[in-house]
Design a protein around this motif. Structure first.
Motif, PDB file in Angstrom:
ATOM      1  N   LEU A   1      37.903 100.510  36.082  1.00  0.00           N
ATOM      2  CA  LEU A   1      36.740 101.392  36.250  1.00  0.00           C
ATOM      3  C   LEU A   1      35.480 100.605  36.598  1.00  0.00           C
ATOM      4  O   LEU A   1      34.648 101.069  37.370  1.00  0.00           O
ATOM      5  CB  LEU A   1      36.522 102.210  34.983  1.00  0.00           C
ATOM      6  N   ALA A   2      35.326  99.426  36.016  1.00  0.00           N
ATOM      7  CA  ALA A   2      34.164  98.602  36.338  1.00  0.00           C
ATOM      8  C   ALA A   2      34.184  98.179  37.801  1.00  0.00           C
ATOM      9  O   ALA A   2      33.144  98.165  38.466  1.00  0.00           O
ATOM     10  CB  ALA A   2      34.123  97.376  35.431  1.00  0.00           C
ATOM     11  N   GLN A   3      35.356  97.844  38.301  1.00  0.00           N
ATOM     12  CA  GLN A   3      35.473  97.470  39.708  1.00  0.00           C
ATOM     13  C   GLN A   3      35.119  98.636  40.627  1.00  0.00           C
ATOM     14  O   GLN A   3      34.471  98.452  41.643  1.00  0.00           O
ATOM     15  CB  GLN A   3      36.916  97.021  40.011  1.00  0.00           C
ATOM     16  N   VAL A   4      35.551  99.804  40.252  1.00  0.00           N
ATOM     17  CA  VAL A   4      35.351 100.988  41.103  1.00  0.00           C
ATOM     18  C   VAL A   4      33.915 101.490  41.033  1.00  0.00           C
ATOM     19  O   VAL A   4      33.356 101.927  42.029  1.00  0.00           O
ATOM     20  CB  VAL A   4      36.345 102.103  40.698  1.00  0.00           C
TER      21      VAL A   4
ATOM     22  N   LEU B   1      30.340  97.829  39.748  1.00  0.00           N
ATOM     23  CA  LEU B   1      30.050  96.750  40.690  1.00  0.00           C
ATOM     24  C   LEU B   1      29.545  97.265  42.029  1.00  0.00           C
ATOM     25  O   LEU B   1      29.017  96.504  42.829  1.00  0.00           O
ATOM     26  CB  LEU B   1      31.289  95.873  40.877  1.00  0.00           C
ATOM     27  N   LYS B   2      29.673  98.554  42.270  1.00  0.00           N
ATOM     28  CA  LYS B   2      29.184  99.135  43.518  1.00  0.00           C
ATOM     29  C   LYS B   2      27.824  99.806  43.364  1.00  0.00           C
ATOM     30  O   LYS B   2      27.242 100.231  44.345  1.00  0.00           O
ATOM     31  CB  LYS B   2      30.212 100.128  44.057  1.00  0.00           C
ATOM     32  N   VAL B   3      27.334  99.881  42.130  1.00  0.00           N
ATOM     33  CA  VAL B   3      26.044 100.520  41.855  1.00  0.00           C
ATOM     34  C   VAL B   3      24.937  99.497  42.084  1.00  0.00           C
ATOM     35  O   VAL B   3      25.039  98.353  41.648  1.00  0.00           O
ATOM     36  CB  VAL B   3      26.013 101.053  40.399  1.00  0.00           C
ATOM     37  N   GLN B   4      23.872  99.905  42.725  1.00  0.00           N
ATOM     38  CA  GLN B   4      22.768  98.991  43.016  1.00  0.00           C
ATOM     39  C   GLN B   4      21.789  98.876  41.852  1.00  0.00           C
ATOM     40  O   GLN B   4      21.182  97.835  41.649  1.00  0.00           O
ATOM     41  CB  GLN B   4      22.023  99.460  44.274  1.00  0.00           C
ATOM     42  N   SER B   5      21.650  99.935  41.074  1.00  0.00           N
ATOM     43  CA  SER B   5      20.685  99.952  39.977  1.00  0.00           C
ATOM     44  C   SER B   5      21.187  99.095  38.812  1.00  0.00           C
ATOM     45  O   SER B   5      22.284  99.299  38.285  1.00  0.00           O
ATOM     46  CB  SER B   5      20.471 101.396  39.498  1.00  0.00           C
ATOM     47  N   GLY B   6      20.372  98.161  38.397  1.00  0.00           N
ATOM     48  CA  GLY B   6      20.730  97.291  37.279  1.00  0.00           C
ATOM     49  C   GLY B   6      20.815  98.028  35.958  1.00  0.00           C
ATOM     50  O   GLY B   6      21.671  97.735  35.125  1.00  0.00           O
ATOM     51  N   VAL B   7      19.925  99.009  35.768  1.00  0.00           N
ATOM     52  CA  VAL B   7      19.937  99.782  34.522  1.00  0.00           C
ATOM     53  C   VAL B   7      21.201 100.628  34.441  1.00  0.00           C
ATOM     54  O   VAL B   7      21.853 100.685  33.386  1.00  0.00           O
ATOM     55  CB  VAL B   7      18.672 100.670  34.428  1.00  0.00           C
ATOM     56  N   LEU B   8      21.570 101.280  35.515  1.00  0.00           N
ATOM     57  CA  LEU B   8      22.780 102.093  35.527  1.00  0.00           C
ATOM     58  C   LEU B   8      24.020 101.222  35.340  1.00  0.00           C
ATOM     59  O   LEU B   8      24.952 101.594  34.637  1.00  0.00           O
ATOM     60  CB  LEU B   8      22.869 102.882  36.830  1.00  0.00           C
ATOM     61  N   ARG B   9      24.021 100.060  35.954  1.00  0.00           N
ATOM     62  CA  ARG B   9      25.135  99.122  35.793  1.00  0.00           C
ATOM     63  C   ARG B   9      25.262  98.679  34.334  1.00  0.00           C
ATOM     64  O   ARG B   9      26.360  98.640  33.788  1.00  0.00           O
ATOM     65  CB  ARG B   9      24.929  97.913  36.693  1.00  0.00           C
ATOM     66  N   LEU B  10      24.134  98.396  33.698  1.00  0.00           N
ATOM     67  CA  LEU B  10      24.142  98.011  32.284  1.00  0.00           C
ATOM     68  C   LEU B  10      24.674  99.148  31.414  1.00  0.00           C
ATOM     69  O   LEU B  10      25.473  98.922  30.503  1.00  0.00           O
ATOM     70  CB  LEU B  10      22.726  97.628  31.834  1.00  0.00           C
ATOM     71  N   LEU B  11      24.269 100.364  31.719  1.00  0.00           N
ATOM     72  CA  LEU B  11      24.739 101.529  30.969  1.00  0.00           C
ATOM     73  C   LEU B  11      26.253 101.721  31.128  1.00  0.00           C
ATOM     74  O   LEU B  11      26.956 101.976  30.145  1.00  0.00           O
ATOM     75  CB  LEU B  11      23.996 102.783  31.430  1.00  0.00           C
ATOM     76  N   ILE B  12      26.757 101.564  32.331  1.00  0.00           N
ATOM     77  CA  ILE B  12      28.199 101.705  32.570  1.00  0.00           C
ATOM     78  C   ILE B  12      28.963 100.639  31.797  1.00  0.00           C
ATOM     79  O   ILE B  12      29.959 100.939  31.122  1.00  0.00           O
ATOM     80  CB  ILE B  12      28.514 101.632  34.077  1.00  0.00           C
ATOM     81  N   PHE B  13      28.505  99.399  31.854  1.00  0.00           N
ATOM     82  CA  PHE B  13      29.187  98.325  31.127  1.00  0.00           C
ATOM     83  C   PHE B  13      29.107  98.526  29.618  1.00  0.00           C
ATOM     84  O   PHE B  13      30.061  98.239  28.887  1.00  0.00           O
ATOM     85  CB  PHE B  13      28.627  96.957  31.501  1.00  0.00           C
ATOM     86  N   ALA B  14      27.999  99.048  29.126  1.00  0.00           N
ATOM     87  CA  ALA B  14      27.863  99.306  27.689  1.00  0.00           C
ATOM     88  C   ALA B  14      28.831 100.395  27.237  1.00  0.00           C
ATOM     89  O   ALA B  14      29.498 100.260  26.201  1.00  0.00           O
ATOM     90  CB  ALA B  14      26.427  99.692  27.348  1.00  0.00           C
ATOM     91  N   VAL B  15      28.925 101.462  28.009  1.00  0.00           N
ATOM     92  CA  VAL B  15      29.842 102.553  27.654  1.00  0.00           C
ATOM     93  C   VAL B  15      31.285 102.074  27.723  1.00  0.00           C
ATOM     94  O   VAL B  15      32.094 102.351  26.830  1.00  0.00           O
ATOM     95  CB  VAL B  15      29.613 103.775  28.573  1.00  0.00           C
ATOM     96  N   LEU B  16      31.629 101.341  28.777  1.00  0.00           N
ATOM     97  CA  LEU B  16      32.995 100.825  28.889  1.00  0.00           C
ATOM     98  C   LEU B  16      33.299  99.802  27.795  1.00  0.00           C
ATOM     99  O   LEU B  16      34.407  99.757  27.271  1.00  0.00           O
ATOM    100  CB  LEU B  16      33.210 100.191  30.265  1.00  0.00           C
ATOM    101  N   GLY B  17      32.318  99.005  27.443  1.00  0.00           N
ATOM    102  CA  GLY B  17      32.535  97.979  26.436  1.00  0.00           C
ATOM    103  C   GLY B  17      32.673  98.518  25.024  1.00  0.00           C
ATOM    104  O   GLY B  17      33.400  97.958  24.204  1.00  0.00           O
ATOM    105  N   LEU B  18      31.992  99.604  24.736  1.00  0.00           N
ATOM    106  CA  LEU B  18      32.037 100.171  23.381  1.00  0.00           C
ATOM    107  C   LEU B  18      32.952 101.385  23.274  1.00  0.00           C
ATOM    108  O   LEU B  18      33.201 101.875  22.167  1.00  0.00           O
ATOM    109  CB  LEU B  18      30.627 100.554  22.942  1.00  0.00           C
ATOM    110  N   GLY B  19      33.456 101.863  24.380  1.00  0.00           N
ATOM    111  CA  GLY B  19      34.257 103.077  24.392  1.00  0.00           C
ATOM    112  C   GLY B  19      35.566 102.984  23.633  1.00  0.00           C
ATOM    113  O   GLY B  19      36.098 103.992  23.183  1.00  0.00           O
ATOM    114  N   TRP B  20      36.112 101.802  23.452  1.00  0.00           N
ATOM    115  CA  TRP B  20      37.372 101.664  22.736  1.00  0.00           C
ATOM    116  C   TRP B  20      37.228 101.984  21.257  1.00  0.00           C
ATOM    117  O   TRP B  20      38.204 102.376  20.601  1.00  0.00           O
ATOM    118  CB  TRP B  20      37.927 100.249  22.880  1.00  0.00           C
TER     119      TRP B  20
END
Length: 69
Positions: free
Chosen positions: A28-31, A34-53
């Motif tokens: 999901l991170a690859q899809v 990594l294609k999002v230009q906004s740094g804040v949105l990228r951080l939010l996606i990584f935070a959700v993916l990282g804590l979602g487990w």
């Protein structure tokens, strides 16, 4: 079921789940992230993916910690 058996089953399930979740999160991170230009949105996606487990693990841990009947 005895507490010891629940903990063994829960531990095996947790290991398998975390491995599968990590692979899915990397995909999901690859899809997405990594294609999002906004740094804040990228951080939010990584935070959700990282804590979602952790969210699905709460009921499992509660089940593992139940007292024997």
């Amino acid at each position: 079921m005895r507490s010891r058996q629940r903990k063994l089953i829960g531990a095996i399930f947790m290991v398998v789940f975390v491995i599968v979740y990590a692979l899915a999160a990397m995909m999901l991170a690859q899809v997405t992230a990594l294609k999002v230009q906004s740094g804040v949105l990228r951080l939010l996606i990584f935070a959700v993916l990282g804590l979602g487990w952790a969210v699905p693990m709460v009921p499992l841990i509660a089940w593992m910690e139940r007292r024997d009947d």
